[in-house]
Scaffold this active site. Structure first.
Site, PDB file in Angstrom:
ATOM      1  CG  HIS A 162       7.340  -7.098  -4.907  1.00 22.72           C
ATOM      2  ND1 HIS A 162       7.141  -7.776  -6.090  1.00 22.72           N
ATOM      3  CD2 HIS A 162       6.261  -6.297  -4.753  1.00 22.72           C
ATOM      4  CE1 HIS A 162       6.002  -7.397  -6.623  1.00 22.72           C
ATOM      5  NE2 HIS A 162       5.425  -6.507  -5.829  1.00 22.72           N
ATOM      6  CG  HIS A 211       4.058  -3.711  -1.489  1.00 24.13           C
ATOM      7  ND1 HIS A 211       4.061  -2.683  -2.413  1.00 24.13           N
ATOM      8  CD2 HIS A 211       3.770  -4.837  -2.199  1.00 24.13           C
ATOM      9  CE1 HIS A 211       3.786  -3.167  -3.617  1.00 24.13           C
ATOM     10  NE2 HIS A 211       3.603  -4.468  -3.518  1.00 24.13           N
TER      11      HIS A 211
HETATM   12  P1  5GP Z   1       2.795  -5.454  -7.047  1.00 31.42           P
HETATM   13  O1  5GP Z   1       1.397  -5.066  -7.431  1.00 31.42           O
HETATM   14  O2  5GP Z   1       3.463  -6.294  -8.109  1.00 31.42           O
HETATM   15  O3  5GP Z   1       2.869  -6.042  -5.684  1.00 31.42           O
HETATM   16  O4  5GP Z   1       3.568  -4.087  -6.934  1.00 31.42           O
HETATM   17  C1  5GP Z   1       4.581  -3.660  -7.776  1.00 31.42           C
HETATM   18  C2  5GP Z   1       5.091  -2.364  -7.208  1.00 31.42           C
HETATM   19  O5  5GP Z   1       6.217  -1.958  -7.956  1.00 31.42           O
HETATM   20  C3  5GP Z   1       4.082  -1.204  -7.265  1.00 31.42           C
HETATM   21  O6  5GP Z   1       3.842  -0.712  -5.953  1.00 31.42           O
HETATM   22  C4  5GP Z   1       4.755  -0.165  -8.151  1.00 31.42           C
HETATM   23  O7  5GP Z   1       4.524   1.137  -7.710  1.00 31.42           O
HETATM   24  C5  5GP Z   1       6.220  -0.557  -8.057  1.00 31.42           C
HETATM   25  N1  5GP Z   1       7.000  -0.230  -9.228  1.00 31.42           N
HETATM   26  C6  5GP Z   1       6.647  -0.401 -10.524  1.00 31.42           C
HETATM   27  N2  5GP Z   1       7.649  -0.021 -11.341  1.00 31.42           N
HETATM   28  C7  5GP Z   1       8.668   0.377 -10.538  1.00 31.42           C
HETATM   29  C8  5GP Z   1       9.993   0.849 -10.810  1.00 31.42           C
HETATM   30  O8  5GP Z   1      10.436   0.998 -11.941  1.00 31.42           O
HETATM   31  N3  5GP Z   1      10.768   1.155  -9.724  1.00 31.42           N
HETATM   32  C9  5GP Z   1      10.313   1.008  -8.433  1.00 31.42           C
HETATM   33  N4  5GP Z   1      11.160   1.343  -7.459  1.00 31.42           N
HETATM   34  N5  5GP Z   1       9.077   0.551  -8.157  1.00 31.42           N
HETATM   35  C10 5GP Z   1       8.267   0.242  -9.199  1.00 31.42           C
END
Ligand code: 5GP
Length: 139
Positions: A103, A105
């Site tokens: 993903h 952001h």
């Molecule tokens: P990472 O650290 O893996 O790049 O970020 C994961 C992102 O997923 C975080 O910004 C967190 O807030 C988001 N996130 C975690 N659980 C959920 C969820 O159930 N739904 C959505 N829409 N975002 C989520």
């Protein structure tokens, strides 16, 4: 490299098993709001096909994601009257990744305003409104 886990949260979102606020989708990608937004308009772009992160994504998955990132970033800049955009991508736990489906952001940014801390749940009605605002700005 660890195998892709089909039960990760974003895989469940793609299957419709967990709700999400849609911003945009096409055949290859899905964009939805982060529920713990570090900026107003914080959203995520993912491929619809499985891969963990930048380390196992194919060129086709990355190209599809970048096309969507470009569309949504421009729409988010308009929707939030932003001064700029921050794009983040974390790969593997050591790189800061928590959800193991690739993903990107997207954060609309305003001069002098820092990102908020991670891990704080947002107001779902506000987030829903932000999704609609970005979607409306997509051309
Ligand atoms: P990472 O650290 O893996 O790049 O970020 C994961 C992102 O997923 C975080 O910004 C967190 O807030 C988001 N996130 C975690 N659980 C959920 C969820 O159930 N739904 C959505 N829409 N975002 C989520």
């Amino acid at each position: 490299m660890t195998a892709y886990d089909t039960d990760n949260i974003f895989a469940k979102i793609l299957r419709g098993e967990i709700p999400s606020f849609t911003v945009y989708e096409d055949d290859e990608t899905y964009c939805f709001m982060d529920i713990m937004p570090r900026s107003d308009g914080h959203c995520l772009v993912i491929p619809k096909t499985p891969c963990r992160n930048i380390l196992d994504a194919t060129p086709a998955q990355l190209a599809a994601c970048m096309a969507t990132v470009s569309k949504v970033a421009n729409a988010a800049k308009v929707a939030f009257n932003a001064d700029g955009i921050t794009l983040q991508q974390f790969s593997e736990a050591a790189g800061g990744q928590e959800v193991f489906h690739l993903h990107f952001h997207i954060h609309p940014r305003h001069d002098g305003l820092p990102l908020r801390p991670a891990g704080v749940m947002g107001d779902m009605e506000v987030i829903k409104g932000h999704a609609a605002a970005i979607a409306a700005a997509l051309t």
